[in-house]
Each structure stands twice: as C-alpha cells, then as structure tokens.
Write a protein that holds these residues in place. Structure first.
Motif, PDB file in Angstrom:
ATOM      1  N   PHE A 113      -2.908   9.424  -7.251  1.00  0.00           N
ATOM      2  CA  PHE A 113      -4.215   9.389  -7.876  1.00  0.00           C
ATOM      3  C   PHE A 113      -5.236  10.259  -7.160  1.00  0.00           C
ATOM      4  N   ASN A 114      -4.746  11.138  -6.295  1.00  0.00           N
ATOM      5  CA  ASN A 114      -5.615  12.050  -5.563  1.00  0.00           C
ATOM      6  C   ASN A 114      -6.063  13.163  -6.512  1.00  0.00           C
ATOM      7  N   PRO A 115      -7.371  13.297  -6.765  1.00  0.00           N
ATOM      8  CA  PRO A 115      -7.833  14.318  -7.718  1.00  0.00           C
ATOM      9  C   PRO A 115      -7.571  15.740  -7.256  1.00  0.00           C
ATOM     10  N   GLU A 116      -7.396  15.963  -5.962  1.00  0.00           N
ATOM     11  CA  GLU A 116      -7.125  17.307  -5.477  1.00  0.00           C
ATOM     12  C   GLU A 116      -5.740  17.790  -5.882  1.00  0.00           C
ATOM     13  N   LYS A 117      -4.815  16.868  -6.109  1.00  0.00           N
ATOM     14  CA  LYS A 117      -3.448  17.235  -6.504  1.00  0.00           C
ATOM     15  C   LYS A 117      -3.313  17.419  -8.009  1.00  0.00           C
ATOM     16  N   ALA A 138      -1.714  -5.399   0.620  1.00  0.00           N
ATOM     17  CA  ALA A 138      -2.404  -6.116   1.686  1.00  0.00           C
ATOM     18  C   ALA A 138      -1.566  -6.159   2.962  1.00  0.00           C
ATOM     19  N   ASP A 139      -0.321  -5.806   2.865  1.00  0.00           N
ATOM     20  CA  ASP A 139       0.583  -5.857   4.012  1.00  0.00           C
ATOM     21  C   ASP A 139       0.511  -4.535   4.781  1.00  0.00           C
ATOM     22  N   PRO A 140       0.060  -4.545   6.032  1.00  0.00           N
ATOM     23  CA  PRO A 140      -0.056  -3.298   6.801  1.00  0.00           C
ATOM     24  C   PRO A 140       1.292  -2.635   7.080  1.00  0.00           C
ATOM     25  N   THR A 141       2.387  -3.380   6.992  1.00  0.00           N
ATOM     26  CA  THR A 141       3.701  -2.768   7.236  1.00  0.00           C
ATOM     27  C   THR A 141       4.132  -1.859   6.088  1.00  0.00           C
ATOM     28  N   LYS A 142       3.409  -1.923   4.981  1.00  0.00           N
ATOM     29  CA  LYS A 142       3.749  -1.090   3.825  1.00  0.00           C
ATOM     30  C   LYS A 142       2.763   0.076   3.671  1.00  0.00           C
ATOM     31  N   ALA A 143       2.225   0.529   4.775  1.00  0.00           N
ATOM     32  CA  ALA A 143       1.212   1.596   4.750  1.00  0.00           C
ATOM     33  C   ALA A 143       1.762   2.887   4.145  1.00  0.00           C
ATOM     34  N   ALA A 144       3.006   3.226   4.449  1.00  0.00           N
ATOM     35  CA  ALA A 144       3.594   4.454   3.904  1.00  0.00           C
ATOM     36  C   ALA A 144       3.680   4.390   2.382  1.00  0.00           C
ATOM     37  N   PHE A 145       4.096   3.257   1.885  1.00  0.00           N
ATOM     38  CA  PHE A 145       4.177   3.078   0.441  1.00  0.00           C
ATOM     39  C   PHE A 145       2.785   3.184  -0.181  1.00  0.00           C
ATOM     40  N   GLN A 146       1.807   2.559   0.455  1.00  0.00           N
ATOM     41  CA  GLN A 146       0.435   2.592  -0.051  1.00  0.00           C
ATOM     42  C   GLN A 146      -0.081   4.029  -0.110  1.00  0.00           C
ATOM     43  N   GLU A 147       0.176   4.790   0.939  1.00  0.00           N
ATOM     44  CA  GLU A 147      -0.248   6.205   0.961  1.00  0.00           C
ATOM     45  C   GLU A 147       0.403   6.991  -0.174  1.00  0.00           C
ATOM     46  N   GLN A 148       1.676   6.731  -0.398  1.00  0.00           N
ATOM     47  CA  GLN A 148       2.401   7.435  -1.456  1.00  0.00           C
ATOM     48  C   GLN A 148       1.795   7.115  -2.827  1.00  0.00           C
ATOM     49  N   ILE A 149       1.487   5.865  -3.071  1.00  0.00           N
ATOM     50  CA  ILE A 149       0.885   5.473  -4.349  1.00  0.00           C
ATOM     51  C   ILE A 149      -0.492   6.088  -4.501  1.00  0.00           C
TER      52      ILE A 149
END
Length: 92
Positions: A87-91, A72-83
């Motif tokens: 779970f990206n089905p294309e990968k 929920a913290d926007p300052t952790k956007a990079a971490f969120q993207e990494q997580i």
C-alpha cells in the motif's frame, strides 16, 4: 403441515428473488388476499435480515481477531512490513 412447508419454501424463493416470474405473480396475489401468509413472509424477511446482521458481525469479529494476531504481534514485523509495502504510494 405440508402446506406450511410449501409456503415457507415459496416465501424463501420469493424473498431471495429466485422464484420464476409467473410463480412470483401468483404468490404476490396470494400475499394480497391472505393476511396470515403476508405476516409469515414479513416475519421470514425479518429473520433473514437478522441472520445477515449476525453473519456480518461474525465475519467482522473474525477479521478483527486475525488483524490482532497479525499486526499486534511484534514477532511478525517482517510480515507487517511486507503487507504495508503493498500500500506504499511510491511503489504504485
């Protein structure tokens, strides 16, 4: 006092399935012939069930709190993207 402590330990082993088979058979016979012991064992089972429920709720609350802090913290956007990339089905 000592007998009730021994019964409590035996009941715990019996409920958790850690009691050796020969002792479990003797304990089952005691349960059939001793209504007081049977009642105590049933109450002990209920206590263990309530403790498991309480522990699950505690873990669930901790996980939800962690999720709130991390996602929920926007300052952790990079971490969120990494997580999310895990779970990206294309990968896969």
């Amino acid at each position: 006092m000592r007998t009730s402590l021994n019964d409590l330990r035996a009941a715990e082993q019996y409920i958790l399935g850690t009691m050796p088979l020969d002792e479990a058979l003797v304990f089952q016979a005691r349960l059939l012939t001793n209504p007081t012991l049977r009642c105590k064992v049933n109450l002990q089972r209920k206590v263990y069930t309530l403790l498991r429920i309480r522990q699950r709720r505690h873990v669930k609350a901790a996980v939800e709190d962690m999720h709130e802090q991390l996602f929920a913290d926007p300052t952790k956007a990079a971490f969120q993207e990494q997580i999310f990339s895990f779970f990206n089905p294309e990968k896969l």
